[in-house]
Design an enzyme around this catalytic site. Structure first.
Site, mmCIF file in Angstrom:
data_model
loop_
_atom_site.group_PDB
_atom_site.id
_atom_site.type_symbol
_atom_site.label_atom_id
_atom_site.label_comp_id
_atom_site.label_asym_id
_atom_site.label_seq_id
_atom_site.Cartn_x
_atom_site.Cartn_y
_atom_site.Cartn_z
ATOM 1 N N CYS A 1 40.587 88.203 57.947
ATOM 2 C CA CYS A 1 41.472 88.069 56.911
ATOM 3 C C CYS A 1 41.066 88.843 55.439
ATOM 4 O O CYS A 1 39.999 89.801 55.503
ATOM 5 C CB CYS A 1 40.921 86.329 56.278
ATOM 6 S SG CYS A 1 39.327 86.226 55.534
ATOM 7 N N GLU B 1 32.719 86.567 60.047
ATOM 8 C CA GLU B 1 32.311 88.117 59.565
ATOM 9 C C GLU B 1 31.514 88.001 58.429
ATOM 10 O O GLU B 1 30.368 88.711 58.363
ATOM 11 C CB GLU B 1 33.470 88.839 58.974
ATOM 12 C CG GLU B 1 34.556 89.185 59.981
ATOM 13 C CD GLU B 1 35.787 88.006 60.187
ATOM 14 O OE1 GLU B 1 35.401 86.959 60.068
ATOM 15 O OE2 GLU B 1 36.767 88.436 60.731
ATOM 16 N N GLU C 1 32.749 75.676 59.326
ATOM 17 C CA GLU C 1 33.858 74.935 58.155
ATOM 18 C C GLU C 1 33.037 73.747 57.523
ATOM 19 O O GLU C 1 32.004 73.339 57.757
ATOM 20 C CB GLU C 1 34.773 74.592 59.312
ATOM 21 C CG GLU C 1 35.810 75.707 59.729
ATOM 22 C CD GLU C 1 36.900 75.290 60.563
ATOM 23 O OE1 GLU C 1 37.060 74.138 60.887
ATOM 24 O OE2 GLU C 1 37.742 76.478 60.561
ATOM 25 N N ASN C 2 33.789 73.064 56.693
ATOM 26 C CA ASN C 2 33.366 72.038 55.977
ATOM 27 C C ASN C 2 34.633 71.086 55.571
ATOM 28 O O ASN C 2 35.714 71.505 55.405
ATOM 29 C CB ASN C 2 32.652 72.495 54.582
ATOM 30 C CG ASN C 2 32.113 71.350 53.837
ATOM 31 O OD1 ASN C 2 32.545 70.441 53.180
ATOM 32 N ND2 ASN C 2 30.673 71.442 53.902
ATOM 33 N N CYS D 1 33.837 82.584 56.848
ATOM 34 C CA CYS D 1 34.457 83.001 57.861
ATOM 35 C C CYS D 1 33.119 83.836 58.876
ATOM 36 O O CYS D 1 32.070 83.926 58.455
ATOM 37 C CB CYS D 1 35.142 84.213 57.658
ATOM 38 S SG CYS D 1 36.805 83.641 57.018
HETATM 39 N N1 THU Z 1 38.233 82.784 60.166
HETATM 40 C C1 THU Z 1 37.266 83.689 60.486
HETATM 41 O O1 THU Z 1 36.114 83.162 60.739
HETATM 42 N N2 THU Z 1 37.416 85.082 60.355
HETATM 43 C C2 THU Z 1 38.790 85.582 60.199
HETATM 44 O O2 THU Z 1 38.960 86.805 60.149
HETATM 45 C C3 THU Z 1 39.915 84.704 59.930
HETATM 46 C C4 THU Z 1 39.612 83.397 59.928
HETATM 47 C C5 THU Z 1 38.118 81.507 60.284
HETATM 48 C C6 THU Z 1 38.203 80.728 58.952
HETATM 49 C C7 THU Z 1 38.374 79.118 59.333
HETATM 50 O O3 THU Z 1 37.253 78.648 59.621
HETATM 51 C C8 THU Z 1 39.257 79.373 60.687
HETATM 52 O O4 THU Z 1 38.952 80.881 60.996
HETATM 53 C C9 THU Z 1 40.598 79.351 60.591
HETATM 54 O O5 THU Z 1 41.237 80.090 59.373
#
Ligand code: THU
Length: 159
Positions: free
Chosen positions: A112, A75, A64-65, A73
């Site tokens: 997502c 994936e 994150e940032n 994400c």
């Molecule tokens: N996130 C993922 O890394 N993968 C997903 O499939 C769903 C969401 C992360 C993005 C963000 O850093 C945090 O989860 C909350 O949305």
């Protein structure tokens, strides 16, 4: 007007010990990767582990940032790193796990939309099915292919 039903096969288990060893290994690595995520804003830690056709297992987690859209994400972190290290390799499988403030999610994490599209691109490009393992504490889903995550999808054949 016709109705068209789109069926997706989802295997579901409450006991990961009944899964083949390589899948259990992938799940374990996804969970470990999730614990190393940089997610100070959401406190939602996601881990992914890819199995490549060359035998490599590539892990990734969410990054994150403070400028939220800059984040990635788990994936896509894993996919992009794998593709940068092994550009011609095929992703045979991906396992995904996630932790919230209560620990490992009870139910399987579901990726997502943007990650579904990224997984689809990798699968279409390789012309081989990518197994998708969505892990939770009480239940794990297994899909035979990434396209099952995104019915009526858009890919480069439409360009
Ligand atoms: N996130 C993922 O890394 N993968 C997903 O499939 C769903 C969401 C992360 C993005 C963000 O850093 C945090 O989860 C909350 O949305």
């Amino acid at each position: 007007m016709e109705i068209k039903n789109i069926n997706i096969k989802v295997q579901s288990t409450t006991d990961t010990s009944e899964l083949e060893q390589s899948v259990q290994t992938l799940i374990g690595k996804a969970q470990e990767a999730a614990k190393r995520a940089y997610a100070p804003y959401s406190n939602f830690q996601v881990g992914a582990c890819l199995l490549l056709d060359n035998g490599e297992m590539i892990e990734g987690n969410n990054q994150e940032n403070a400028s939220y859209p800059c984040g990635s994400c788990a994936e896509r972190t894993a996919l992009h790193y794998a593709n940068s290290r092994f550009p011609n390799s095929i992703v045979k499988a991906i396992a995904i796990s996630a932790y919230n403030q209560n620990g490992l999610l009870d139910e399987p994490i579901t990726p997502c939309g943007m990650c579904r599209q990224a997984l689809l691109e990798a699968e279409v490009r390789s012309e081989k099915s990518m197994r998708v393992i969505l892990n939770g504490k009480n239940r794990t889903y297994i899909l035979d292919k990434a396209t099952d995550l995104l019915p009526l999808s858009f890919d480069n054949s439409k360009l």
